[in-house]
Design a protein around this motif. Structure first.
Motif, PDB file in Angstrom:
ATOM      1  N   SER A 150      11.786  10.071  12.638  1.00 34.45           N
ATOM      2  CA  SER A 150      12.367  10.019  13.980  1.00 34.45           C
ATOM      3  C   SER A 150      11.317   9.763  15.060  1.00 34.45           C
ATOM      4  CB  SER A 150      13.140  11.294  14.282  1.00 34.45           C
ATOM      5  OG  SER A 150      12.280  12.410  14.211  1.00 34.45           O
ATOM      6  N   GLY A 151      10.060  10.162  14.875  1.00 34.81           N
ATOM      7  CA  GLY A 151       9.018   9.953  15.871  1.00 34.81           C
ATOM      8  C   GLY A 151       8.343   8.600  15.803  1.00 34.81           C
ATOM      9  N   ASP A 152       8.687   7.775  14.815  1.00 35.83           N
ATOM     10  CA  ASP A 152       8.080   6.451  14.676  1.00 35.83           C
ATOM     11  C   ASP A 152       8.589   5.514  15.771  1.00 35.83           C
ATOM     12  OD1 ASP A 152       6.670   7.240  12.418  1.00 35.83           O
ATOM     13  OD2 ASP A 152       8.175   6.482  11.020  1.00 35.83           O
ATOM     14  N   ASP A 153       7.832   4.469  16.044  1.00 33.07           N
ATOM     15  CA  ASP A 153       8.220   3.456  17.031  1.00 33.07           C
ATOM     16  C   ASP A 153       9.622   2.943  16.705  1.00 33.07           C
ATOM     17  OD1 ASP A 153       8.587   1.054  18.472  1.00 33.07           O
ATOM     18  OD2 ASP A 153       6.495   0.479  18.274  1.00 33.07           O
ATOM     19  N   PRO A 154      10.538   2.941  17.694  1.00 31.46           N
ATOM     20  CA  PRO A 154      11.910   2.470  17.439  1.00 31.46           C
ATOM     21  C   PRO A 154      11.984   1.035  16.918  1.00 31.46           C
ATOM     22  CG  PRO A 154      11.760   3.519  19.596  1.00 31.46           C
ATOM     23  CD  PRO A 154      10.364   3.432  19.058  1.00 31.46           C
ATOM     24  N   GLU A 155      10.981   0.219  17.238  1.00 28.43           N
ATOM     25  CA  GLU A 155      10.987  -1.165  16.760  1.00 28.43           C
ATOM     26  C   GLU A 155      10.719  -1.266  15.262  1.00 28.43           C
ATOM     27  OE1 GLU A 155      11.745  -4.447  17.955  1.00 28.43           O
ATOM     28  OE2 GLU A 155      12.858  -3.024  19.156  1.00 28.43           O
ATOM     29  N   LEU A 156      10.311  -0.158  14.624  1.00 27.10           N
ATOM     30  CA  LEU A 156      10.182  -0.154  13.161  1.00 27.10           C
ATOM     31  C   LEU A 156      11.548  -0.020  12.513  1.00 27.10           C
ATOM     32  CD1 LEU A 156       7.084   2.109  12.499  1.00 27.10           C
ATOM     33  CD2 LEU A 156       7.220  -0.381  12.495  1.00 27.10           C
ATOM     34  N   GLY A 157      12.556   0.241  13.334  1.00 24.14           N
ATOM     35  CA  GLY A 157      13.898   0.406  12.810  1.00 24.14           C
ATOM     36  C   GLY A 157      14.018   1.686  12.010  1.00 24.14           C
ATOM     37  N   ARG A 158      15.161   1.857  11.431  1.00 28.05           N
ATOM     38  CA  ARG A 158      15.388   3.012  10.564  1.00 28.05           C
ATOM     39  C   ARG A 158      15.047   2.612   9.135  1.00 28.05           C
ATOM     40  NH1 ARG A 158      20.409   1.984  12.824  1.00 28.05           N
ATOM     41  NH2 ARG A 158      21.121   1.635  10.737  1.00 28.05           N
ATOM     42  N   PHE A 159      15.169   3.535   8.276  1.00 27.01           N
ATOM     43  CA  PHE A 159      15.097   3.301   6.836  1.00 27.01           C
ATOM     44  C   PHE A 159      13.700   3.460   6.253  1.00 27.01           C
ATOM     45  CE2 PHE A 159      18.546   0.357   8.349  1.00 27.01           C
ATOM     46  CZ  PHE A 159      19.588   1.214   8.086  1.00 27.01           C
ATOM     47  N   VAL A 160      12.992   2.340   6.027  1.00 23.95           N
ATOM     48  CA  VAL A 160      11.787   2.368   5.199  1.00 23.95           C
ATOM     49  C   VAL A 160      10.679   1.529   5.830  1.00 23.95           C
ATOM     50  CG1 VAL A 160      10.877   1.706   2.914  1.00 23.95           C
ATOM     51  CG2 VAL A 160      13.175   2.629   3.100  1.00 23.95           C
TER      52      VAL A 160
ATOM     53  N   ASN B  70      20.244  -2.847   5.264  1.00 24.26           N
ATOM     54  CA  ASN B  70      20.552  -2.639   3.842  1.00 24.26           C
ATOM     55  C   ASN B  70      19.608  -3.432   2.942  1.00 24.26           C
ATOM     56  OD1 ASN B  70      22.486  -0.683   3.656  1.00 24.26           O
ATOM     57  ND2 ASN B  70      24.127  -2.039   3.015  1.00 24.26           N
ATOM     58  N   ASP B  71      19.190  -4.625   3.412  1.00 25.08           N
ATOM     59  CA  ASP B  71      18.235  -5.415   2.634  1.00 25.08           C
ATOM     60  C   ASP B  71      16.931  -4.649   2.433  1.00 25.08           C
ATOM     61  OD1 ASP B  71      20.030  -7.499   2.462  1.00 25.08           O
ATOM     62  OD2 ASP B  71      18.986  -8.782   3.914  1.00 25.08           O
ATOM     63  N   LEU B  72      16.507  -3.930   3.469  1.00 24.52           N
ATOM     64  CA  LEU B  72      15.269  -3.168   3.360  1.00 24.52           C
ATOM     65  C   LEU B  72      15.406  -2.034   2.349  1.00 24.52           C
ATOM     66  CD1 LEU B  72      12.388  -2.821   4.362  1.00 24.52           C
ATOM     67  CD2 LEU B  72      13.280  -1.334   6.158  1.00 24.52           C
TER      68      LEU B  72
ATOM     69  N   THR C  97       0.803  -1.215   0.000  1.00 26.69           N
ATOM     70  CA  THR C  97       0.000   0.000   0.000  1.00 26.69           C
ATOM     71  C   THR C  97       0.839   1.269   0.000  1.00 26.69           C
ATOM     72  OG1 THR C  97      -0.137  -0.027   2.410  1.00 26.69           O
ATOM     73  CG2 THR C  97      -1.917  -1.123   1.179  1.00 26.69           C
ATOM     74  N   GLU C  98       2.057   1.175   0.499  1.00 26.73           N
ATOM     75  CA  GLU C  98       2.911   2.362   0.588  1.00 26.73           C
ATOM     76  C   GLU C  98       4.363   1.941   0.783  1.00 26.73           C
ATOM     77  OE1 GLU C  98       1.702   4.516   4.136  1.00 26.73           O
ATOM     78  OE2 GLU C  98       1.376   2.611   5.131  1.00 26.73           O
ATOM     79  N   ILE C  99       5.243   2.796   0.348  1.00 27.71           N
ATOM     80  CA  ILE C  99       6.672   2.638   0.594  1.00 27.71           C
ATOM     81  C   ILE C  99       7.146   4.016   1.003  1.00 27.71           C
ATOM     82  CG2 ILE C  99       8.918   1.996  -0.345  1.00 27.71           C
ATOM     83  CD1 ILE C  99       7.397   0.453  -2.565  1.00 27.71           C
ATOM     84  N   GLU C 100       7.544   4.151   2.266  1.00 25.83           N
ATOM     85  CA  GLU C 100       7.951   5.477   2.737  1.00 25.83           C
ATOM     86  C   GLU C 100       9.057   5.372   3.769  1.00 25.83           C
ATOM     87  OE1 GLU C 100       4.785   6.478   6.248  1.00 25.83           O
ATOM     88  OE2 GLU C 100       4.229   7.017   4.218  1.00 25.83           O
ATOM     89  N   ALA C 101       9.806   6.427   3.887  1.00 25.86           N
ATOM     90  CA  ALA C 101      10.876   6.483   4.872  1.00 25.86           C
ATOM     91  C   ALA C 101      10.277   6.565   6.270  1.00 25.86           C
ATOM     92  CB  ALA C 101      11.771   7.694   4.611  1.00 25.86           C
ATOM     93  N   THR C 102      10.897   5.879   7.234  1.00 23.65           N
ATOM     94  CA  THR C 102      10.477   6.039   8.616  1.00 23.65           C
ATOM     95  C   THR C 102      10.976   7.394   9.116  1.00 23.65           C
ATOM     96  OG1 THR C 102      12.435   4.845   9.394  1.00 23.65           O
ATOM     97  CG2 THR C 102      10.419   3.556   9.119  1.00 23.65           C
TER      98      THR C 102
END
Length: 184
Positions: A112-122, A163-165, A105-110
């Motif tokens: 800084s305010g997102d849940d830390p368990e979503l990790g960085r990146f996308v 990097n895989d993400l 449904t979407e591809i977007e950058a995470t």
């Protein structure tokens, strides 16, 4: 995650991809024209026999098949180690995704305010194409995979390598691939 147009991804993710390339990441990260001109690919999620050594989390494999390209595979955790056989249709179960077809449904950058368990990146949002109580599903990097109590996800696909993400997000965007099939 809120829905945003894919143009949001281009502005926010292509720059990190270029920076990653400069750091010696795989050439699959290179931005450019679409990979395929006719027909998109498909992602397939399958459970493997492997587990993470310290936590016992099952290792899943997210496969990406693109026409005319070699099969790509990414290691992931899905759900929590002790919830692998729970009710996969129940909201909040922390179990793996239910079997079936999903659409991206979407591809977007995470952010800084997102849940830390979503990790960085996308963040790659997923919607089941069947009736399910499960909501808010997606593909993200799992920064705590194999590192204690927080290892695993609340039901999303958590890639083991950031990097895989980045590679996956770029390939999905360029190929137009919007389908995931979850098998078990």
């Amino acid at each position: 995650m809120p829905s945003r147009p894919l143009s949001h991804l281009v502005a926010r993710v292509v720059v990190p991809l270029a920076l990653t390339l400069a750091a010696g990441a795989p050439e699959a990260l290179a931005s450019g024209p679409p990979l395929v001109s006719t027909g998109a690919g498909q992602m397939v999620l399958v459970r493997t026999a492997r587990t993470l050594p310290l936590t016992g989390d099952p290792v899943w494999e997210l496969q990406l098949a693109l026409p005319g390209q070699p099969l790509r595979s990414y290691e992931a955790v899905v759900g929590r180690a002790n919830r692998q056989s729970g009710d996969r249709q129940r909201l909040g179960s922390k179990t793996p995704l239910p079997q079936g077809r999903y659409r991206v449904t979407e591809i977007e950058a995470t952010e800084s305010g997102d849940d830390p368990e979503l990790g960085r990146f996308v963040w790659i949002g997923l919607e089941p194409e069947f009736s399910s109580a499960r909501k808010g599903l997606g593909i993200h990097y799992d920064p705590s995979a194999g590192r204690g109590r927080q290892s695993g996800t609340d039901g999303c696909i958590g890639l083991l390598h950031g990097n895989d993400l980045l590679v996956l997000g770029d390939l999905l965007r360029r190929s137009g691939t919007r389908e995931l099939v979850v098998r078990d």
